[in-house]
Every structure is written in structure tokens, then in C-alpha cells.
Write a protein that holds these residues in place. Structure first.
Motif, mmCIF file in Angstrom:
data_model
loop_
_atom_site.group_PDB
_atom_site.id
_atom_site.type_symbol
_atom_site.label_atom_id
_atom_site.label_comp_id
_atom_site.label_asym_id
_atom_site.label_seq_id
_atom_site.Cartn_x
_atom_site.Cartn_y
_atom_site.Cartn_z
ATOM 1 N N THR A 428 0.848 -1.197 0.000
ATOM 2 C CA THR A 428 0.000 0.000 0.000
ATOM 3 C C THR A 428 0.881 1.243 0.000
ATOM 4 O O THR A 428 2.038 1.208 0.412
ATOM 5 C CB THR A 428 -0.929 0.030 1.221
ATOM 6 N N ASN A 429 0.303 2.343 -0.463
ATOM 7 C CA ASN A 429 1.047 3.590 -0.563
ATOM 8 C C ASN A 429 0.067 4.755 -0.575
ATOM 9 O O ASN A 429 -1.044 4.631 -1.093
ATOM 10 C CB ASN A 429 1.885 3.603 -1.846
ATOM 11 N N ALA A 430 0.449 5.889 -0.003
ATOM 12 C CA ALA A 430 -0.408 7.071 -0.008
ATOM 13 C C ALA A 430 0.436 8.318 0.126
ATOM 14 O O ALA A 430 1.512 8.298 0.742
ATOM 15 C CB ALA A 430 -1.433 7.008 1.123
ATOM 16 N N TRP A 431 -0.050 9.412 -0.437
ATOM 17 C CA TRP A 431 0.645 10.689 -0.315
ATOM 18 C C TRP A 431 0.585 11.197 1.132
ATOM 19 O O TRP A 431 1.558 11.673 1.668
ATOM 20 C CB TRP A 431 0.015 11.703 -1.269
ATOM 21 N N ALA A 432 -0.593 11.070 1.769
ATOM 22 C CA ALA A 432 -0.762 11.470 3.167
ATOM 23 C C ALA A 432 -1.231 10.256 3.970
ATOM 24 O O ALA A 432 -1.939 9.394 3.437
ATOM 25 C CB ALA A 432 -1.781 12.603 3.283
ATOM 26 N N PHE A 437 -6.526 1.190 4.347
ATOM 27 C CA PHE A 437 -6.476 0.082 3.394
ATOM 28 C C PHE A 437 -7.052 -1.164 4.063
ATOM 29 O O PHE A 437 -6.769 -1.430 5.243
ATOM 30 C CB PHE A 437 -5.045 -0.178 2.944
ATOM 31 N N GLY A 438 -7.850 -1.934 3.307
ATOM 32 C CA GLY A 438 -8.460 -3.107 3.902
ATOM 33 C C GLY A 438 -8.683 -4.230 2.913
ATOM 34 O O GLY A 438 -8.368 -4.120 1.720
ATOM 35 N N THR A 452 -9.559 -2.775 -0.522
ATOM 36 C CA THR A 452 -10.240 -1.489 -0.445
ATOM 37 C C THR A 452 -9.273 -0.368 -0.089
ATOM 38 O O THR A 452 -8.203 -0.596 0.482
ATOM 39 C CB THR A 452 -11.365 -1.516 0.601
ATOM 40 N N ILE A 453 -9.668 0.849 -0.459
ATOM 41 C CA ILE A 453 -9.001 2.079 -0.037
ATOM 42 C C ILE A 453 -10.095 3.049 0.378
ATOM 43 O O ILE A 453 -11.024 3.305 -0.399
ATOM 44 C CB ILE A 453 -8.166 2.718 -1.162
ATOM 45 N N TYR A 454 -9.997 3.598 1.579
ATOM 46 C CA TYR A 454 -10.955 4.596 2.037
ATOM 47 C C TYR A 454 -10.207 5.876 2.367
ATOM 48 O O TYR A 454 -9.292 5.888 3.202
ATOM 49 C CB TYR A 454 -11.716 4.107 3.268
ATOM 50 N N GLU A 462 -3.017 4.124 -3.067
ATOM 51 C CA GLU A 462 -3.045 3.030 -4.036
ATOM 52 C C GLU A 462 -2.505 1.725 -3.448
ATOM 53 O O GLU A 462 -1.696 1.718 -2.515
ATOM 54 C CB GLU A 462 -2.191 3.391 -5.264
ATOM 55 N N TRP A 463 -2.989 0.615 -4.028
ATOM 56 C CA TRP A 463 -2.367 -0.693 -3.881
ATOM 57 C C TRP A 463 -1.403 -0.840 -5.053
ATOM 58 O O TRP A 463 -1.772 -0.575 -6.212
ATOM 59 C CB TRP A 463 -3.417 -1.801 -3.926
ATOM 60 N N VAL A 464 -0.160 -1.272 -4.789
ATOM 61 C CA VAL A 464 0.864 -1.311 -5.829
ATOM 62 C C VAL A 464 1.579 -2.660 -5.849
ATOM 63 O O VAL A 464 1.671 -3.352 -4.833
ATOM 64 C CB VAL A 464 1.900 -0.179 -5.649
ATOM 65 N N GLN A 465 2.092 -3.004 -7.036
ATOM 66 C CA GLN A 465 2.939 -4.183 -7.210
ATOM 67 C C GLN A 465 3.981 -3.862 -8.274
ATOM 68 O O GLN A 465 3.645 -3.319 -9.341
ATOM 69 C CB GLN A 465 2.118 -5.401 -7.647
#
Length: 564
Positions: A428-432, A437-438, A452-454, A462-465
Motif C-alpha cells: 500500500t502507498n499514499a501521499w498522506a 487500506f483493507g 479497499t481504499i478509504y 493506491e495498492w501497488v505491485q
């Protein structure tokens, strides 16, 4: 966790309403630049530019088929300049604008085979500034100002067929008094909840009465994409490639299908005897699905009109076979739409020749003609045994092969593998650090669970690979299923739910609001042996709120559309 770019919100790229102009020598201009300088002789106006192709980041929303459609022609005066002040070539009066609108209406009725009439109303707005190079700082500011004045003057619902609160189509005619400033001219965009395009009153398109250029841009406001570019093999077959012809060109079965004027007959696995009448007279076509839901073929019987609309093309007749890859565009290989030649090969950018069509006496035609998928090259179908079927028809045999499933280079693309609290192969990754994430054990597009992303506050998460062993220069398709709840976009936050390449500006079309499971795709060329893919809510320069579900991501290599 992948480290986020702390400057993401300032990296304003790929905004709605922006495009770039690309000359064939490789130079580029942003939409708010003036690529041909100032002066009336340098302003070509709307449509597909001669000698260059432009890449639209904006495409209008899909607008449903309606029998009676309405648009707005908007004369945009300045505080010190009116349309009638100009005495050179171009528009000088409302009556001249109306004359061009009647030509556009006639052409549109012909394009639709009488299924749709498009009526244009003329209004005037006056901008509260004097005409000059600094009247507006950029392309978007000018259009926002004009769009706001339009909405003040009309009942927007009368021009909103899909009831999304946005005026479907507006043609803005700038009262420019012979000058040309970069903030004025350009293709379709959405500004102030108006889908619009702009011409100078003396642009070359206006002076020469290039009806095709104007209806080309109208097509953009109603969801049709550009079909010109370095991999274009269509040219005179469609207005969305060749818009400068006089009289203007036709559409292909692809555009007619998107517009709801045509319902292609689907051909499934097995052997079939097919009879097609002239697409111009009967609006007929057949569709064969490829190895992936984003790939399909359309076949129509084309005959060039002897006079009137569409007759500017060189002589041609026969079956036109189109290969569609919905996730792509005409500047990619494989492209969004390609004409498959009767002899099995057509060069990128080539103008179709008579022998590229399938007809009885075509000695260049392969018999059988085998059509293959971009996903692994498996045979999709073959055509053979053409015969005449009445005065305006062709019959043929088509053999459709069993569908072959496309490979997936992603690990655990369905998110099924892992524990109740973890997902194998994904991060998982986020700017803030404000998003949650779930794993949802109850909702999935397929299988038993999704991720999920809330984001309760504006964020890019985002979810990333990261995938390795890619081939630099090869094309790949990235797809995923997404579901959204209350995803809010707006000014400064133009990208909502999307599938994207992390670390760049490549993404699928934005989705917003509340929507059920939707497949979202993009096509890209690998720049290195690795790439990081993302299922994402938000984007660089776009922080949004809402909840996103992601499932069934796939990454698939694509073969070139131009292999012999």
C-alpha cells in the motif's frame, strides 16, 4: 510501503481539458501555447490538424443516442470587440454562422443515416475584458470564463442529453478581429460544466468552411476519440481521422456503434455464413470478440459515394475489417482502431488502397484471411468464400476459433492469496497517512475477496505491485476491476478511481461518484524491465475523497499490430 512523492499535488499533469500538440518532427506544444504563432494566416482552427496529431487528455462522456440533439454555437465577443467589427475573411455576422451550422446539421444527419438530427442554437456572450494577448493567462481561464457566461444565459438541461449536469456540445466562435492568441483556439475540453471547442472567427477552418473539422470536434464532445496518429490506417474512412476533406468524410462502424446508431451482430464460436449490405444504406456490421474483453473486430461493407458527403475519398469498395483495442489510442502500437488489410499486412500510417478491402476480384486477398489476437497471436477467426449477394451486398464464410485466455504477468492479481489481514505480492502507498487500506471478504468482482481504499480526506492512495522481466519498447495492457462509493472529483482534483503506472502520468480514464464493478484499462510501452502498477484513488496533482474496491488486475504483453 512504497515511498510517496511529497510534491504530488503540485505535479499538475493530465488534467481534464488539456491536451498536447505533437508535430511529426517530435516537437511538442501544450494546449495553452500557440504552435503556429500569431496572426490570422497561422490559425488553422479546430479539427484534426494538418501535418501533426494532437493527443487529447479530454474525451467527452458517453452520451446516449437521442433522436433529437441540441447544441450551442456561442459567439464570444470581448468588451471592445464584436464579431461584426472584422472585415477580413471569416465570420462577420450571425447569419453567416447560421449558414455553417445548417451545413453541420445536414452532414450529421447523413452520418447517422437519418437516425439523429442535430439542431444548433446561436447565443452571444460578452467577456468583461478587452481583446489582447494578456486578456486571459491561459487556455483554461478563457474557456472557464466563456463557459460560465453560457450557463448564465441558457437552460442547461435543454442541452444535456445524459442528464449529468454538463452541456453536451458548444462551439465557441471567438471575436478576435484578426488576431490569434494562444488562449483562444483548440479542441474539445470541459470547462465550467460545458463540453466545448473553440474557433477564431477567421481561422482557416472557418474561412474554408471545413464542416468536417467542426463535426470532428462535436464527436469529441459526445465521446468519440481521435483516430489519426502515427499508427493510423483509416484516414479517409472516418471523419475522426480525416476531417479536412470537402465534402466531409463518413464514420466507420466503430463510431456508429459508439453513437448508438448501429447494433453489430455478434458472431460466436463456429462456422457462419454472413451477408452484409452496404453500411451506408443499411447501417450493418458484425462483431467478433477477441482474446480479451477489450479486444474485438468489426466488419462492414463499405462503398464510396459517387458524389456528396464521403466522395472526396479515393475509389474503394468491399469489406472493411477493423481491429479494436479499447484500452489503446492511435499513437500506440497496437492502436485503438486498425484496418486489417486483405493481403494480411498494412504499414503504420499507410493510407488504405483499394486492394486493402475484401472483394470478389481482389487478387491480393489472402484466402483464407486469418485474423489474430494482439494477446499472444492466437487465431480469432478466418474469412473465406466471398460471393455477391444482391446489388449492394457481399456474402462470406467466417470461422471463429475457440477463445484463448490471455496470460497475466501479475502475481495474485485477484487478491485471493494471503491471510485475513495481508495480501500476497501487494503493498500500500499514499501521499498522506490519512487513508485506510483493507480486505473485503464479502465483495469481489470474481472470487471471494477484494481490497479497499478509504480516503475520508483528500488523498492519492493506491495498492501497488512492482513487476520485472518486462521487455523495453514492448506494449502491455494493464486492467483491473474497480468499484466506487462517493468518490468526489472537481476543480483541481480531476482524477478519481483509476488503474495506473505508479511514478508516471499514465492512467486509465477517471471514474468518480458511486458505481458498481467496472473494468478499467490502459495500454503502455515499457520504458525499462520493471514497472510498478497501481489500483488507485487519486493521482499526481489530484487528491480526492471516497472509497474504492479493487479486484482482478491483469498485466498482459501485446504483440505489434504490424507484424507480417
Amino acid at each position: 510501503m512504497v515511498h510517496a512523492d511529497s510534491k504530488r499535488p503540485e505535479a499538475q499533469r493530465g488534467q481534464a481539458g488539456r491536451y498536447e500538440l505533437h508535430f511529426k518532427d517530435g516537437t511538442r506544444y501544450a494546449s495553452n501555447d500557440s504552435p503556429r504563432g500569431e496572426g490570422p494566416e497561422r490559425s488553422w482552427g479546430s479539427g484534426a490538424p494538418k501535418g501533426l496529431f494532437h493527443k487529447h487528455y479530454y474525451r467527452g462522456p458517453a452520451v446516449p443516442y437521442v433522436k433529437h440533439r441540441r447544441g450551442l454555437a456561442v459567439i464570444a465577443d470581448f468588451a471592445d470587440t464584436r464579431l461584426e467589427d472584422w472585415t477580413g475573411a471569416g465570420f462577420h455576422s450571425v447569419s453567416e454562422v447560421n449558414l455553417q451550422l445548417r451545413r453541420m446539421e445536414e452532414h450529421w444527419a447523413w452520418l447517422s443515416g437519418g437516425k439523429e438530427d442535430f439542431r444548433w442554437d446561436v447565443i452571444r456572450v460578452t467577456l468583461p475584458v478587452n481583446l489582447g494577448p494578456d486578456a486571459y493567462p491561459d487556455f483554461g481561464s478563457y474557456r472557464d470564463a466563456v463557459g460560465a457566461l453560457i450557463r448564465q444565459q441558457v437552460n442547461a438541461s435543454a442541452y444535456d442529453a445524459n442528464r449529468d449536469g454538463v452541456i453536451d456540445s458548444a462551439w465557441v466562435i471567438a471575436s478576435n478581429h484578426g488576431t490569434s492568441y494562444g488562449y483562444m483556439v483548440g479542441g474539445a475540453s470541459r470547462n465550467s460544466d460545458v463540453n466545448l471547442f473553440v474557433d477564431l472567427q477567421n481561422s482557416q477552418s472557418v474561412v474554408e468552411g471545413r464542416t468536417g473539422n467542426f463535426n470532428h470536434e462535436v464527436g469529441h464532445t459526445l465521446s468519440l476519440p481521435d483516430l489519426y496518429g502515427p499508427y493510423d490506417t483509416l484516414h479517409y474512412l472516418t471523419l475522426m481521422s480525416d476531417s479536412w476533406a470537402l465534402p466531409p468524410q463518413d464514420f466507420t462502424a466503430y463510431e456508429r456503434d459508439l453513437m448508438g446508431w448501429l447494433s453489430p451482430r455478434r458472431i460466436e464460436h463456429g462456422s457462419h455464413n454472413v451477408h452484409l449490405k452496404s453500411s451506408r444504406r443499411h447501417m450493418q456490421a458484425v462483431r467478433i470478440d477477441g482474446a480479451d474483453p477489450s479486444e474485438y473486430f468489426l466488419i462492414e461493407y463499405r462503398q464510396r459515394p459517387d458524389s456528396g458527403f464521403g466522395s472526396e475519398a479515393p475509389p474503394y469498395h468491399g469489406l472493411a475489417v477493423y481491429h479494436v483495442l479499447k484500452s489503446s489510442a492511435q499513437w500506440m502500437d497496437p492502436p485503438l482502431l486498425k484496418l486489417e488489410a486483405a493481403d494480411g499486412f498494412i504499414a503504420p500510417g499507410a493510407i488504405p488502397e483499394l486492394t486493402d478491402f475484401l472483394f470478389l476480384d481482389n487478387l491480393s486477398m489472402r484466402r483464407p484471411l486469418v485474423l489474430r489476437s494482439y494477446f499472444g497471436g492466437a487465431e480469432v477467426f478466418r474469412i473465406d468464400n466471398l460471393y455477391a449477394a444482391g446489388p449492394d451486398g457481399i456474402g462470406f464464410n467466417i470461422q471463429v476459433s475457440p477463445r484463448v485466455k490471455a496470460p497475466n504477468l501479475l502475481s495474485n492479481g485477484s487478491f485471493e492469496q494471503g491471510t485475513q489481514t495481508t495480501v500476497d505480492a501487494w503493498q500500500t502507498n499514499a501521499w498522506a497517512p490519512t487513508s485506510t487500506f483493507g480486505i473485503d471478504q464479502r465483495r469481489a468482482s470474481d472470487g471471494h475477496r477484494s481490497v479497499t481504499i478509504y480516503s475520508p480526506s483528500p488523498n492519492d492512495a493506491e495498492w501497488v505491485q512492482t513487476v520485472s522481466s518486462l521487455v523495453p519498447g514492448q506494449s502491455y495492457q494493464l486492467c483491473g476491476w474497480v468499484k466506487g462509493e462517493n468518490i468526489v472529483t472537481g476543480a483541481g482534483a480531476g482524477v478519481g478511481a483509476n488503474i495506473s503506472l505508479f511514478g508516471g502520468f499514465v492512467s486509465s480514464d477517471s471514474l468518480s461518484g458511486t458505481f458498481d464493478w467496472t473494468r478499467s484499462c490502459l495500454t503502455f510501452n515499457a520504458e525499462s524491465t520493471t514497472a510498478t502498477v497501481a489500483c488507485r484513488i487519486g493521482f499526481f496533482g489530484s487528491t480526492v475523497t471516497g472509497k474504492l474496491w479493487c479486484d482482478d488486475l491483469t498485466l498482459t504483453p501485446l504483440r505489434s499490430a504490424f507484424e507480417p
